[in-house]
Design a protein around this motif. Structure first.
Motif, PDB file in Angstrom:
ATOM      1  N   VAL A  31       0.839  -1.198   0.000  1.00 30.39           N
ATOM      2  CA  VAL A  31       0.000   0.000   0.000  1.00 30.39           C
ATOM      3  C   VAL A  31       0.872   1.245   0.000  1.00 30.39           C
ATOM      4  O   VAL A  31       0.636   2.182  -0.762  1.00 30.39           O
ATOM      5  CB  VAL A  31      -0.952   0.004   1.215  1.00 30.39           C
ATOM      6  CG1 VAL A  31      -1.699   1.319   1.322  1.00 30.39           C
ATOM      7  CG2 VAL A  31      -1.924  -1.154   1.143  1.00 30.39           C
ATOM      8  N   THR A  46       3.793  -0.785   4.440  1.00 34.92           N
ATOM      9  CA  THR A  46       2.420  -1.019   4.860  1.00 34.92           C
ATOM     10  C   THR A  46       1.721  -1.726   3.718  1.00 34.92           C
ATOM     11  O   THR A  46       1.872  -1.350   2.552  1.00 34.92           O
ATOM     12  CB  THR A  46       1.693   0.300   5.175  1.00 34.92           C
ATOM     13  OG1 THR A  46       2.419   0.993   6.185  1.00 34.92           O
ATOM     14  CG2 THR A  46       0.272   0.052   5.656  1.00 34.92           C
ATOM     15  N   TYR A  48      -1.287  -5.291   2.693  1.00 36.52           N
ATOM     16  CA  TYR A  48      -2.232  -6.334   3.056  1.00 36.52           C
ATOM     17  C   TYR A  48      -1.600  -7.697   2.846  1.00 36.52           C
ATOM     18  O   TYR A  48      -1.062  -7.976   1.769  1.00 36.52           O
ATOM     19  CB  TYR A  48      -3.515  -6.217   2.227  1.00 36.52           C
ATOM     20  CG  TYR A  48      -4.321  -5.006   2.597  1.00 36.52           C
ATOM     21  CD1 TYR A  48      -5.159  -5.023   3.707  1.00 36.52           C
ATOM     22  CD2 TYR A  48      -4.230  -3.835   1.860  1.00 36.52           C
ATOM     23  CE1 TYR A  48      -5.892  -3.912   4.067  1.00 36.52           C
ATOM     24  CE2 TYR A  48      -4.957  -2.714   2.216  1.00 36.52           C
ATOM     25  CZ  TYR A  48      -5.792  -2.759   3.313  1.00 36.52           C
ATOM     26  OH  TYR A  48      -6.509  -1.643   3.671  1.00 36.52           O
ATOM     27  N   ALA A  56      -7.053 -10.608   0.763  1.00 28.29           N
ATOM     28  CA  ALA A  56      -6.441  -9.906   1.883  1.00 28.29           C
ATOM     29  C   ALA A  56      -7.040 -10.422   3.190  1.00 28.29           C
ATOM     30  O   ALA A  56      -8.256 -10.494   3.335  1.00 28.29           O
ATOM     31  CB  ALA A  56      -6.681  -8.410   1.761  1.00 28.29           C
ATOM     32  N   LYS A  59      -4.058  -6.410   7.584  1.00 24.85           N
ATOM     33  CA  LYS A  59      -3.243  -5.253   7.213  1.00 24.85           C
ATOM     34  C   LYS A  59      -2.055  -5.226   8.165  1.00 24.85           C
ATOM     35  O   LYS A  59      -2.220  -5.348   9.371  1.00 24.85           O
ATOM     36  CB  LYS A  59      -4.040  -3.958   7.324  1.00 24.85           C
ATOM     37  CG  LYS A  59      -3.280  -2.757   6.801  1.00 24.85           C
ATOM     38  CD  LYS A  59      -4.158  -1.531   6.733  1.00 24.85           C
ATOM     39  CE  LYS A  59      -3.374  -0.381   6.111  1.00 24.85           C
ATOM     40  NZ  LYS A  59      -4.209   0.803   5.973  1.00 24.85           N
ATOM     41  N   GLU A  61       2.109  -3.642   9.035  1.00 27.30           N
ATOM     42  CA  GLU A  61       3.219  -2.722   8.822  1.00 27.30           C
ATOM     43  C   GLU A  61       4.460  -3.493   9.233  1.00 27.30           C
ATOM     44  O   GLU A  61       4.530  -4.006  10.351  1.00 27.30           O
ATOM     45  CB  GLU A  61       3.032  -1.472   9.671  1.00 27.30           C
ATOM     46  CG  GLU A  61       4.022  -0.383   9.357  1.00 27.30           C
ATOM     47  CD  GLU A  61       3.691   0.906  10.074  1.00 27.30           C
ATOM     48  OE1 GLU A  61       3.091   1.778   9.441  1.00 27.30           O
ATOM     49  OE2 GLU A  61       4.039   1.013  11.258  1.00 27.30           O
TER      50      GLU A  61
END
Length: 126
Positions: A31, A46, A48, A56, A59, A61
């Motif tokens: 993303v 960052t 998915y 997905a 989410k 990081e």
């Protein structure tokens, strides 16, 4: 390493960080890439996490070594749109609708308001 861009599908494994060793590697649909500076060769991503079906599921990081990333599928490059053509000299970009009244309306005059006013001033009825 090529520039990472949103939409890239990345494989994050042991080469990126020991936390992704063995069965903990993951596929990440990117993303964003954090632009802030970090340790040399490391980057915050960052995206998915995708399951085996490509859906997905989470989410995340992650902080990884950029050199260890594998791009499984690069995001498509957006095509440039063709520029709109300019109207011909002396032409209006939109039609002038004030000049006439639709002839499709039964019982209505097809003359414009300006024509009706001109006829009234000369005494000609419409």
């Amino acid at each position: 390493m090529t520039d990472l861009k949103p939409g890239d599908l990345l494989l994050i494994g042991e080469a990126c960080s020991v936390q992704f060793a063995d069965d903990r590697e993951l596929r990440l649909r990117l993303v964003s890439v954090d632009p802030r500076p970090t340790y040399q060769g490391w980057v915050w991503l960052t995206g998915y996490v995708l399951n085996d079906k490509g859906l997905a599921v989470d989410k995340r990081e992650v902080f990884v070594q950029q050199a260890g990333l594998r791009v499984l599928h690069a995001a498509p490059v957006p095509r440039a749109r063709a520029p709109r053509s300019a109207p011909a000299p002396g032409k209006s970009p939109t039609p002038d609708r004030s000049a006439s009244v639709s002839a499709a309306t039964p019982g209505k005059s097809t003359r414009s308001a300006a024509d009706r006013l001109a006829f009234k001033e000369t005494g000609v009825s419409t």
